[in-house]
Design an enzyme around this catalytic site. Sequence first.
Site, PDB file in Angstrom:
ATOM      1  N   GLY A   1      22.504   7.141 -10.907  1.00  0.00           N
ATOM      2  CA  GLY A   1      22.520   5.675 -11.614  1.00  0.00           C
ATOM      3  C   GLY A   1      22.744   4.477 -10.829  1.00  0.00           C
ATOM      4  O   GLY A   1      22.486   3.361 -10.888  1.00  0.00           O
TER       5      GLY A   1
ATOM      6  N   THR B   1      -6.959 -14.476   2.573  1.00  0.00           N
ATOM      7  CA  THR B   1      -7.294 -13.766   1.560  1.00  0.00           C
ATOM      8  C   THR B   1      -7.651 -14.620   0.467  1.00  0.00           C
ATOM      9  O   THR B   1      -7.300 -15.816   0.188  1.00  0.00           O
ATOM     10  CB  THR B   1      -6.231 -12.922   1.033  1.00  0.00           C
ATOM     11  OG1 THR B   1      -5.602 -12.321   1.931  1.00  0.00           O
ATOM     12  CG2 THR B   1      -6.439 -11.989  -0.143  1.00  0.00           C
TER      13      THR B   1
ATOM     14  N   SER C   1      -9.519  -7.143   1.679  1.00  0.00           N
ATOM     15  CA  SER C   1      -9.898  -6.239   2.934  1.00  0.00           C
ATOM     16  C   SER C   1     -10.856  -6.555   3.830  1.00  0.00           C
ATOM     17  O   SER C   1     -10.960  -6.556   4.830  1.00  0.00           O
ATOM     18  CB  SER C   1      -9.904  -4.945   2.226  1.00  0.00           C
ATOM     19  OG  SER C   1      -8.742  -4.422   1.583  1.00  0.00           O
TER      20      SER C   1
ATOM     21  N   ASP D   1      -4.600  -3.537   4.014  1.00  0.00           N
ATOM     22  CA  ASP D   1      -4.222  -2.331   3.028  1.00  0.00           C
ATOM     23  C   ASP D   1      -4.191  -0.826   4.038  1.00  0.00           C
ATOM     24  O   ASP D   1      -5.097  -0.655   4.526  1.00  0.00           O
ATOM     25  CB  ASP D   1      -5.617  -2.171   2.053  1.00  0.00           C
ATOM     26  CG  ASP D   1      -5.541  -0.892   1.156  1.00  0.00           C
ATOM     27  OD1 ASP D   1      -4.669  -0.730   0.250  1.00  0.00           O
ATOM     28  OD2 ASP D   1      -6.186   0.132   1.575  1.00  0.00           O
TER      29      ASP D   1
ATOM     30  N   THR E   1       0.320  -2.807   1.312  1.00  0.00           N
ATOM     31  CA  THR E   1      -0.800  -3.798   1.035  1.00  0.00           C
ATOM     32  C   THR E   1      -1.215  -4.753   1.890  1.00  0.00           C
ATOM     33  O   THR E   1      -2.392  -4.969   2.330  1.00  0.00           O
ATOM     34  CB  THR E   1      -0.905  -4.201  -0.569  1.00  0.00           C
ATOM     35  OG1 THR E   1      -0.900  -3.027  -1.209  1.00  0.00           O
ATOM     36  CG2 THR E   1      -2.022  -5.092  -0.767  1.00  0.00           C
TER      37      THR E   1
ATOM     38  N   GLY F   1       1.415 -16.753   1.168  1.00  0.00           N
ATOM     39  CA  GLY F   1       2.983 -17.050   1.583  1.00  0.00           C
ATOM     40  C   GLY F   1       3.221 -18.712   1.978  1.00  0.00           C
ATOM     41  O   GLY F   1       2.515 -19.040   2.925  1.00  0.00           O
TER      42      GLY F   1
ATOM     43  N   GLU G   1      -1.168  -7.492   5.319  1.00  0.00           N
ATOM     44  CA  GLU G   1      -1.408  -7.197   6.723  1.00  0.00           C
ATOM     45  C   GLU G   1      -2.322  -6.070   6.763  1.00  0.00           C
ATOM     46  O   GLU G   1      -2.328  -5.188   7.895  1.00  0.00           O
ATOM     47  CB  GLU G   1       0.018  -6.991   7.433  1.00  0.00           C
ATOM     48  CG  GLU G   1       0.567  -8.088   7.810  1.00  0.00           C
ATOM     49  CD  GLU G   1      -0.281  -9.075   8.830  1.00  0.00           C
ATOM     50  OE1 GLU G   1      -1.125  -8.374   9.733  1.00  0.00           O
ATOM     51  OE2 GLU G   1      -0.078 -10.324   8.892  1.00  0.00           O
TER      52      GLU G   1
ATOM     53  N   ARG H   1      30.137  10.988  -2.604  1.00  0.00           N
ATOM     54  CA  ARG H   1      29.925  11.434  -4.246  1.00  0.00           C
ATOM     55  C   ARG H   1      30.054  12.805  -4.136  1.00  0.00           C
ATOM     56  O   ARG H   1      29.587  13.754  -3.541  1.00  0.00           O
ATOM     57  CB  ARG H   1      28.521  10.763  -4.489  1.00  0.00           C
ATOM     58  CG  ARG H   1      28.101  11.283  -5.790  1.00  0.00           C
ATOM     59  CD  ARG H   1      28.874  10.275  -6.531  1.00  0.00           C
ATOM     60  NE  ARG H   1      28.367  10.399  -8.303  1.00  0.00           N
ATOM     61  CZ  ARG H   1      28.960  10.021  -9.129  1.00  0.00           C
ATOM     62  NH1 ARG H   1      30.133   9.319  -9.030  1.00  0.00           N
ATOM     63  NH2 ARG H   1      28.609  10.154 -10.401  1.00  0.00           N
TER      64      ARG H   1
HETATM   65  C1  LIG Z   1       3.083 -10.690  -1.682  1.00  0.00           C
HETATM   66  C2  LIG Z   1       1.716 -10.854  -1.020  1.00  0.00           C
HETATM   67  C3  LIG Z   1       1.749 -11.661  -0.106  1.00  0.00           C
HETATM   68  C4  LIG Z   1       0.536 -12.020   0.779  1.00  0.00           C
HETATM   69  N1  LIG Z   1       0.385 -13.018   1.712  1.00  0.00           N
HETATM   70  C5  LIG Z   1      -0.737 -13.152   2.098  1.00  0.00           C
HETATM   71  C6  LIG Z   1      -0.696 -14.357   2.999  1.00  0.00           C
HETATM   72  O1  LIG Z   1       0.246 -15.271   3.315  1.00  0.00           O
HETATM   73  N2  LIG Z   1      -2.311 -14.793   3.499  1.00  0.00           N
HETATM   74  C7  LIG Z   1      -3.017 -13.982   3.179  1.00  0.00           C
HETATM   75  O2  LIG Z   1      -4.284 -14.380   3.736  1.00  0.00           O
HETATM   76  N3  LIG Z   1      -3.183 -13.021   2.455  1.00  0.00           N
HETATM   77  C8  LIG Z   1      -1.892 -12.597   1.807  1.00  0.00           C
HETATM   78  N4  LIG Z   1      -1.907 -11.553   0.948  1.00  0.00           N
HETATM   79  C9  LIG Z   1      -3.062 -10.928   0.605  1.00  0.00           C
HETATM   80  C10 LIG Z   1      -3.188  -9.622   1.279  1.00  0.00           C
HETATM   81  O3  LIG Z   1      -3.188  -9.556   2.557  1.00  0.00           O
HETATM   82  C11 LIG Z   1      -4.203  -8.715   0.526  1.00  0.00           C
HETATM   83  O4  LIG Z   1      -3.897  -8.310  -0.968  1.00  0.00           O
HETATM   84  C12 LIG Z   1      -4.578  -7.366   1.295  1.00  0.00           C
HETATM   85  O5  LIG Z   1      -5.294  -7.449   2.299  1.00  0.00           O
HETATM   86  C13 LIG Z   1      -5.395  -6.517   0.298  1.00  0.00           C
HETATM   87  O6  LIG Z   1      -6.589  -7.194  -0.203  1.00  0.00           O
HETATM   88  P1  LIG Z   1      -6.780  -7.175  -1.787  1.00  0.00           P
HETATM   89  O7  LIG Z   1      -5.768  -7.529  -2.535  1.00  0.00           O
HETATM   90  O8  LIG Z   1      -8.321  -7.999  -2.099  1.00  0.00           O
HETATM   91  O9  LIG Z   1      -7.123  -5.547  -2.153  1.00  0.00           O
HETATM   92  P2  LIG Z   1      -8.682  -5.043  -2.247  1.00  0.00           P
HETATM   93  O10 LIG Z   1      -9.349  -4.923  -0.985  1.00  0.00           O
HETATM   94  O11 LIG Z   1      -9.251  -5.249  -3.338  1.00  0.00           O
HETATM   95  O12 LIG Z   1      -8.229  -3.308  -2.327  1.00  0.00           O
HETATM   96  C14 LIG Z   1      -7.801  -2.876  -3.374  1.00  0.00           C
HETATM   97  C15 LIG Z   1      -7.961  -1.274  -3.295  1.00  0.00           C
HETATM   98  O13 LIG Z   1      -9.232  -0.758  -2.945  1.00  0.00           O
HETATM   99  C16 LIG Z   1      -9.123  -0.054  -1.848  1.00  0.00           C
HETATM  100  N5  LIG Z   1     -10.265  -0.162  -0.817  1.00  0.00           N
HETATM  101  C17 LIG Z   1     -10.771  -1.387  -0.533  1.00  0.00           C
HETATM  102  N6  LIG Z   1     -11.721  -1.079   0.477  1.00  0.00           N
HETATM  103  C18 LIG Z   1     -11.923   0.182   0.600  1.00  0.00           C
HETATM  104  C19 LIG Z   1     -12.654   1.054   1.269  1.00  0.00           C
HETATM  105  N7  LIG Z   1     -13.494   0.458   2.444  1.00  0.00           N
HETATM  106  N8  LIG Z   1     -12.562   2.300   1.249  1.00  0.00           N
HETATM  107  C20 LIG Z   1     -11.758   2.828   0.433  1.00  0.00           C
HETATM  108  N9  LIG Z   1     -10.749   2.017  -0.408  1.00  0.00           N
HETATM  109  C21 LIG Z   1     -10.948   0.844  -0.037  1.00  0.00           C
HETATM  110  C22 LIG Z   1      -7.755  -0.198  -1.424  1.00  0.00           C
HETATM  111  O14 LIG Z   1      -7.320   0.959  -0.509  1.00  0.00           O
HETATM  112  C23 LIG Z   1      -6.809  -0.810  -2.293  1.00  0.00           C
HETATM  113  O15 LIG Z   1      -6.195   0.229  -2.811  1.00  0.00           O
HETATM  114  C24 LIG Z   1      -0.562 -11.204   0.226  1.00  0.00           C
HETATM  115  C25 LIG Z   1      -0.736 -10.153  -0.637  1.00  0.00           C
HETATM  116  C26 LIG Z   1       0.500 -10.208  -1.306  1.00  0.00           C
HETATM  117  C27 LIG Z   1       0.536  -9.362  -2.727  1.00  0.00           C
END
Ligand SMILES: Cc1cc2nc3c(=O)[nH]c(=O)nc-3n(C[C@H](O)[C@H](O)[C@H](O)COP(=O)(O)OP(=O)(O)OC[C@H]3O[C@@H](n4cnc5c(N)ncnc54)[C@H](O)[C@@H]3O)c2cc1C
Length: 639
Positions: free
Chosen positions: A401, A134, A140, A426, A422, A173, A424, A311
């Site tokens: 609570g 990412t 995504s 979204d 989100t 990560g 692996e 409870r």
């Molecule tokens: C705690 C954490 C750990 C992570 N670890 C890793 C890691 O180790 N390695 C790594 O590579 N990544 C990692 N990630 C990244 C993670 O895989 C991405 O955050 C995820 O793939 C989503 O991408 P984004 O955050 O850019 O969201 P976006 O793609 O910007 O999505 C934002 C919103 O837009 C919506 N959306 C996007 N495209 C569409 C579409 N075509 N149609 C409709 N709606 C859409 C989605 O549903 C979402 O609600 C991590 C993220 C977090 C928060």
Amino acid sequence: MATTADHLRTTLDGQWREVREKVRVDLTREEFAPHFTPDLQAARATALEQMRILAESGYAANGFAAAHGGTGDVGAAVTSIEMLAMSDLSLMVKAGVQWGLFGGAIENLGTARHHAAYVKPLIDLDLLGCFAMTETGHGSDVQALETTATYDPATQEFVIDSPTPSSRKDYIGGAAQHARMAAVFAQLITAAPGEEATSRGVHCFVVPIRGEDGADLPGVTTSDCGHKGGLPGVDNGRIVFDQVRVPRENLLNKYADVAEDGTYSSPIENPNRRFFTMVGTLIRGRVTVGGAAGAAARVALSIATRYALQRRQFDKPKSDDEVLVMDYLVHQRRLLPLIAKSYALHFAQNQLVTRLHDIQTADEVDPQEQRELEARAAGLKAANTWHATRAIQECREACGGAGYLTENRLVALKADTDVFTTFEGDNHVLTQLVAKELLTSYADEVRGMSPVDWMRFAATTVSDVVKKRTAAQQIIQTILDTRQDNEEDGSLFNRGTQLNMFEDREEYLLSTAARRLQAAQKREDDPFDAFNSVQDHVLRAAEAHIDRVVLEAFVAGIDSCEDETAADLLGDLCDLYALTVIEDDKAWFMEHRHLSVERAKAVTRGVNERCRTLRPHALTLIEGFAVPESTLGVAMLGG
Ligand SMILES: Cc1cc2nc3c(=O)[nH]c(=O)nc-3n(C[C@H](O)[C@H](O)[C@H](O)COP(=O)(O)OP(=O)(O)OC[C@H]3O[C@@H](n4cnc5c(N)ncnc54)[C@H](O)[C@@H]3O)c2cc1C
């Protein structure tokens, strides 16, 4: 003698029940007792220490082929990481990143030289890695990543670079602190002699990021994402590359290679197909995340149900006792359908892990089976993680609570699993992937298409939507045939009736989505508008498909239960799952005349009826989850 709960547990545990048993025993060790600290340094150190214990007891080897130093038991690898979720989700995620994602990239995208150099050290934790896919600009849409890996034939090196602020690797990560090496996804740019350099699409490279002293290597700048909504034990961070040089051999070259002179080659000619083949091999992480979310939901339900069974609130007339919370119908309605759904998803997840294991350990993989597996993994990841988010919140509220106190685990479970919807993939994007496979009837050309392109493809080629049966084919068919022999039996408790309602909804949604796509295609000039005008409908079709797959898995799960009493109980639970899904979508069933007003009322009565029948078995049902006592020892339960 085995109790009903024992039989439920054996049935739910499935093919890798011995692995589950081993983890349950291991989790009784003091080092794995649930803990919580907002202190990031302490939490990260604990997670790493726990991983070292796991590495010593041989946890990681299952995920790697015997020829590379592992044991090659894919199902066992996924199952054991899933089970870790019962102890601590930071541990599960950190282990998943090291062995599933970083290790998975080396194992599945690399070749002999990478296996020889890295697999053993990463299993033993002598090499800590991260998975840097990412970027700040793109999560995504992985094909749009901006990091570049430009081949320099003069030195036979790749130059890894972050050319823009949005190409910074983000949320990774292990990147903040512990990882020494990264599997970096970047646009590969190269030229054969006499040609102009061009991008060949996203490929994966092994890039050292820190030295032995923990300091960033030259050209690498890492930073820390700091406090997050949960998962304090995972050191998520960012990475920026400034012209970092790595040897040509650091390209993970199973699916594409660059010769010394810069000539690019790949056994897969189509760039889209190549990309999707590469990411398709990394599916294990997605399967594990779905499974772990399911495990976390079972922990929360085990805690909340036990609490509801002790409870008491408000006097009961003509009695000295106050009423047990679990005896309120509303409380039963809040917890029992979630327990039913947990069983349903567990059976579906077991089927998925078996398919994953069979496909990934086979000598040859049928591309169609691989695509079906990817769609199933995507659908169940979404279903499991959404279920966990909803179930854990309900459990928190169901404990009042007390549920809000950290010592009772639920808030940490909630915070830690939140992001599972989100990462692996979204969930909405994954649901779209399920729809893509359904609407295009698994056509090979579709694999690498953008959403707009595949929608156009679907609109022009879909005539009959192909309904693919799940592994439970025979059992389901028998149930449906029996029902057809006796059509007047339209009771909502009849399994054939339930299966038919799920199937009809899916078929209707799919075929009408296909028709709307065709109409939109003709009407709209802009293909994006055509695609976008039916997107909600298409996603609903995919969700209905997942519901059907899960119900069929439940039916197969009941069939695999060897004890009659336990099977009967599972039957009632399956009714509750099916009727709850119908009740939740009652408006749709009525709008489309699949349910009369009278029958709609009967659905609600049916849910209440099953809640009442299952109430006396609430404890047995959660004992069937077999969450280790050591991880349930929360203060409000007297632990
Ligand atoms: C705690 C954490 C750990 C992570 N670890 C890793 C890691 O180790 N390695 C790594 O590579 N990544 C990692 N990630 C990244 C993670 O895989 C991405 O955050 C995820 O793939 C989503 O991408 P984004 O955050 O850019 O969201 P976006 O793609 O910007 O999505 C934002 C919103 O837009 C919506 N959306 C996007 N495209 C569409 C579409 N075509 N149609 C409709 N709606 C859409 C989605 O549903 C979402 O609600 C991590 C993220 C977090 C928060």
